[in-house]
Design an enzyme around this catalytic site. Sequence first.
Site, PDB file in Angstrom:
ATOM      1  N   ARG A  48       0.809  -1.217   0.000  1.00  0.00           N
ATOM      2  CA  ARG A  48       0.000   0.000   0.000  1.00  0.00           C
ATOM      3  C   ARG A  48       0.843   1.268   0.000  1.00  0.00           C
ATOM      4  O   ARG A  48       0.491   2.258  -0.623  1.00  0.00           O
ATOM      5  CB  ARG A  48      -0.946  -0.006   1.203  1.00  0.00           C
ATOM      6  N   LYS A 109      -4.874 -17.444   6.644  1.00  0.00           N
ATOM      7  CA  LYS A 109      -5.750 -18.517   7.141  1.00  0.00           C
ATOM      8  C   LYS A 109      -7.222 -18.192   6.951  1.00  0.00           C
ATOM      9  O   LYS A 109      -8.044 -19.084   6.707  1.00  0.00           O
ATOM     10  CB  LYS A 109      -5.467 -18.834   8.613  1.00  0.00           C
ATOM     11  N   GLU A 133       1.281 -23.392   3.906  1.00  0.00           N
ATOM     12  CA  GLU A 133       1.884 -23.874   5.158  1.00  0.00           C
ATOM     13  C   GLU A 133       1.879 -22.796   6.231  1.00  0.00           C
ATOM     14  O   GLU A 133       1.656 -23.078   7.419  1.00  0.00           O
ATOM     15  CB  GLU A 133       3.320 -24.331   4.908  1.00  0.00           C
ATOM     16  N   VAL A 136      -1.192 -21.838   9.161  1.00  0.00           N
ATOM     17  CA  VAL A 136      -1.479 -22.504  10.438  1.00  0.00           C
ATOM     18  C   VAL A 136      -0.180 -22.685  11.211  1.00  0.00           C
ATOM     19  O   VAL A 136       0.768 -23.288  10.707  1.00  0.00           O
ATOM     20  CB  VAL A 136      -2.148 -23.873  10.233  1.00  0.00           C
ATOM     21  N   GLY A 138       2.296 -20.782  12.029  1.00  0.00           N
ATOM     22  CA  GLY A 138       3.526 -20.095  11.655  1.00  0.00           C
ATOM     23  C   GLY A 138       4.581 -21.017  11.089  1.00  0.00           C
ATOM     24  O   GLY A 138       4.383 -21.677  10.067  1.00  0.00           O
ATOM     25  N   LYS A 209      -7.867 -21.683  11.706  1.00  0.00           N
ATOM     26  CA  LYS A 209      -6.786 -22.669  11.603  1.00  0.00           C
ATOM     27  C   LYS A 209      -7.305 -24.084  11.816  1.00  0.00           C
ATOM     28  O   LYS A 209      -6.885 -25.027  11.130  1.00  0.00           O
ATOM     29  CB  LYS A 209      -5.689 -22.329  12.616  1.00  0.00           C
ATOM     30  N   GLY A 306       4.980 -14.297  13.836  1.00  0.00           N
ATOM     31  CA  GLY A 306       6.188 -13.485  13.828  1.00  0.00           C
ATOM     32  C   GLY A 306       6.922 -13.545  12.503  1.00  0.00           C
ATOM     33  O   GLY A 306       6.688 -14.410  11.665  1.00  0.00           O
TER      34      GLY A 306
END
Length: 431
Positions: A48, A109, A133, A136, A138, A209, A306
Amino acid sequence: MDSNTPLRVALAGLGTVGGGVVRLLDANRDLITRRAGRPIEIVAISARDRSKDRGVDLGRFAWVDDMRDLAGGDGADVVVELIGGADGPALTLARTTIAAGKGFVTANKAMIAHHGLELAQAAEAAAVPLKFEAAVAGGVPVIKGLREGAAANRISRVYGILNGTCNFILSKMEAEGRDFADVLAEAQALGYAESDPSFDIDGVDAAHKLSILASLAFGTRPAFGDVSATGIRHVIAADIAEAAALGYRVRLVGVAEADAHGLFQRVHPHLVPLDHPLAHVTGSLNAVVAEGNYVGRLFFQGAGAGEGPTASAVVADLIDIARGEYGSPYAMPAAALTVEPAADTGERRARSYLRFTVQDRVGVLAEIAAAMRDAGVSIESLIQRGVAADGSAIVAIVTHEGPERAVVHALEKLRGSQSLSGQPLWMPILG
C-alpha cells in the site's frame, strides 16, 4: 527445469512477514538454492505504501502499484500473498493468479478457511500449486506433517493450541496470578495482541486454523461455518488458580474429530492435565497434536507467528514449488473431499469444570447442586472459595464424565437465578 533457471516470485504485502521473506531469501540464499535445486528470486513487489522504510533494500525489485497486476504477464512464476483478509484484494489476487496459470503461496488462514475449496479446485484444474503452510501455526510444519508425513494414517483426532496471543495471556495469568484485562493490556503493549484483540481472544483466529487442519486430517471439505468458537475473555485469575489446585492448566484448545456421528470442530478454553504435553506449551508458542492409527500421537510445537517463523514457512513452500514437489492442496483431489454433517455436541462425553460467582448466603450451594442433580450431572467435587468485599464467592465444580447436553441443561436451569452474579463459566477437561 534447468538448475540455472530461477523460480521468479512476485510478493504482495511488505509488512512484518513480507519483509521477513525478503530478509530470509537474502540471508540463506546459497543454502536455499542448493535445497531447491535452483535459485529463488523476487522479481516484483507490491504494497500500500511505496515510501515506507521497511529496513531492507527494495530498490532492486520492480514495484507494482496495483497488486492484481502481479499475476499478469510472464515476469513471475509464483505470487506470494501476505496482505490478509478473507475476501477483498487477497481473494481477487488468488483467483487472478491461479487463472493466469501461476502458482500461489499464502499465509492467509481466513481466506483459506472460507475459500480454500474453491481455490483448490481452480488450482487443480489449472495444474498449478496452491500452498499455505504459513496459514497454520507459523513456522511449525504441521500442514506438511499431516499432508505428507502422516498421509498413510487414518487420523482420529487433531487438536492443539492455535493462537499465540491467547496462550501468552493464559500463561502470564498462570505465572503471575493476574487477571485477564491486566495481562491483555500488557500483551497489546508488547505487540502480542492487536489494539482490537477480538479476532484472537474470541477464538476466531484459532477457528480458521482448526477448520484447515480438520480438512487435511479427515479428508473433508472445509467447514469453517461449523466450528464452534469460544474465547478466553471470561477466564479469571480464580479459574487459573483453581485449575492449578486440581492439577490442570487452562489453555485455549481447538479440537476436531470425525466419526460416524459427523465432524466435530470446537475452539474453547479447556482444563489440560499437567501430564499432557499441551499443558507445558507456554508463552506465544503454538502446538498441534494429531493421533494416527499407525503412527500414534504426533506432536508439533514451535513459534506460531512473527517475522522469522512465518517467513520460514512461506519460503519452505517456495522451495517445494521450485523442486516441482506439490500435489493436491488438501492431500487428496478436491473432488475426493467428503461433505460431513456437523456432529451433535450434546452427545459428547467429558468431564467438565464449572465456575459460578455467587452471593454468599444460605441455600446457594443447595440450589446449584439441585440443578446439577435434576439435569443428570454427577458432581465429582464442589469447592467454595473465600468471600470478596462485595459479598460474592467463587464456587467451582468438577463433574464426572457425562454427556455435555446434561451440563447445558443444568446451566439453563440456573439461568436468571438471583443467587448468581454474572454468567457461569464452563470448560471441558481435555481427555
